[in-house]
Design a protein around this motif. Structure first.
Motif, mmCIF file in Angstrom:
data_model
loop_
_atom_site.group_PDB
_atom_site.id
_atom_site.type_symbol
_atom_site.label_atom_id
_atom_site.label_comp_id
_atom_site.label_asym_id
_atom_site.label_seq_id
_atom_site.Cartn_x
_atom_site.Cartn_y
_atom_site.Cartn_z
ATOM 1 N N GLY A 126 0.589 -1.023 -0.002
ATOM 2 C CA GLY A 126 0.007 -0.102 0.092
ATOM 3 C C GLY A 126 0.875 1.298 -0.053
ATOM 4 O O GLY A 126 2.125 1.284 0.211
ATOM 5 N N GLY A 127 0.167 2.342 -0.366
ATOM 6 C CA GLY A 127 1.050 3.810 -0.258
ATOM 7 C C GLY A 127 0.390 4.672 -1.328
ATOM 8 O O GLY A 127 -0.684 4.463 -1.898
ATOM 9 N N ASP A 128 1.051 6.057 -1.102
ATOM 10 C CA ASP A 128 0.410 6.867 -1.961
ATOM 11 C C ASP A 128 0.947 6.776 -3.512
ATOM 12 O O ASP A 128 1.750 5.875 -3.856
ATOM 13 N N THR A 134 7.554 5.183 -7.522
ATOM 14 C CA THR A 134 8.963 4.793 -7.222
ATOM 15 C C THR A 134 9.213 3.224 -7.430
ATOM 16 O O THR A 134 10.080 2.823 -7.816
ATOM 17 N N GLY A 135 7.914 2.436 -7.089
ATOM 18 C CA GLY A 135 8.038 1.196 -7.188
ATOM 19 C C GLY A 135 7.962 0.824 -8.819
ATOM 20 O O GLY A 135 8.864 -0.020 -9.113
ATOM 21 N N ILE A 140 11.178 -0.820 -13.635
ATOM 22 C CA ILE A 140 11.635 -0.590 -15.176
ATOM 23 C C ILE A 140 13.408 -0.859 -15.121
ATOM 24 O O ILE A 140 13.931 -1.418 -15.836
ATOM 25 N N ARG A 141 13.963 -0.484 -13.983
ATOM 26 C CA ARG A 141 15.429 -0.547 -13.945
ATOM 27 C C ARG A 141 15.957 -2.023 -13.971
ATOM 28 O O ARG A 141 16.628 -2.372 -14.491
ATOM 29 N N GLY A 142 15.022 -2.569 -13.052
ATOM 30 C CA GLY A 142 15.221 -4.169 -13.080
ATOM 31 C C GLY A 142 15.027 -4.758 -14.506
ATOM 32 O O GLY A 142 15.565 -5.475 -14.952
#
Length: 206
Positions: A126-128, A134-135, A140-142
């Protein structure tokens, strides 16, 4: 009396003539028989010689046929062996191709499984909106790291249009830009070595 003597002489002459004729005939007959026998002997010798020649030729031909049959049998065995070897080679090659494809797919999929894991975690946490963003950036970087491990790189889409790398889906006229200048990228392209995996979809000027 004279008639009797003449008659007697005539009979003696006839007898002598008949005897001489018979003797002559017998001599001629014997000579003919001798010639026939000689001819028969010569003919028999010629027949024997001809028969011997024929037997020799037949024997030679039989030997040649035997050799040819042996060669044919050897060639047949060799053909059967080669056919079996080719069949085994074909099956082995097909199996190797299947294994190569399977291994290649496995290598690619293993690199992207962590990306899937991160996406599932992002959904579960959960989160804003900023945390979610950010996740996604981490995913994408992964994903890009996985592409690097697979030797996949992004197609350069700046500068001049290259039909070997780019796919022009839109064209504009702009005097401020050079000829065949890439103006905008709609979809990034990727390649692995010299193999283009996907062409960049671009807008081209002039």
């Amino acid at each position: 009396m004279v008639d009797n003597k003449e008659s007697k002489l005539n009979e003696e002459c006839k007898e002598n003539t008949s005897t001489e004729f018979e003797v002559g005939c017998d001599a001629a007959t014997e000579e003919c028989i001798e010639e026939t026998e000689a001819t028969s002997e010569e003919t028999s010798e010629e027949v024997l010689d001809f028969t011997k020649v024929l037997k020799d030729k037949v024997a030679a031909l039989e030997e040649e046929v035997k050799l040819l049959n042996n060669k044919l049998e050897t060639a047949g065995d060799r053909f059967i062996k080669l056919s079996a070897e080719y069949d085994n080679f074909r099956k082995r090659t097909n199996k190797e191709k299947e294994n190569i494809y399977t291994d290649a797919c496995a290598d690619v999929l293993k690199e992207f499984l962590p990306v899937l894991d991160n996406l599932e975690r992002s959904v579960a946490v959960g989160g804003d909106i900023e945390d979610f963003k950010t996740g996604i950036e981490m995913v994408i970087r992964g994903f890009k790291d996985s592409l690097v491990k697979l030797n996949v790189e992004e197609v350069e889409s700046e500068g001049e249009f290259d039909p070997n790398l780019h796919n022009a889906v839109m064209h504009i006229e702009d005097s401020s830009l050079g000829a065949n200048q890439i103006v905008e990228v709609f979809l990034k392209g990727y390649k692995r070595g010299d193999k283009v995996l996907r062409y960049s979809m671009v807008k081209v000027a002039n």
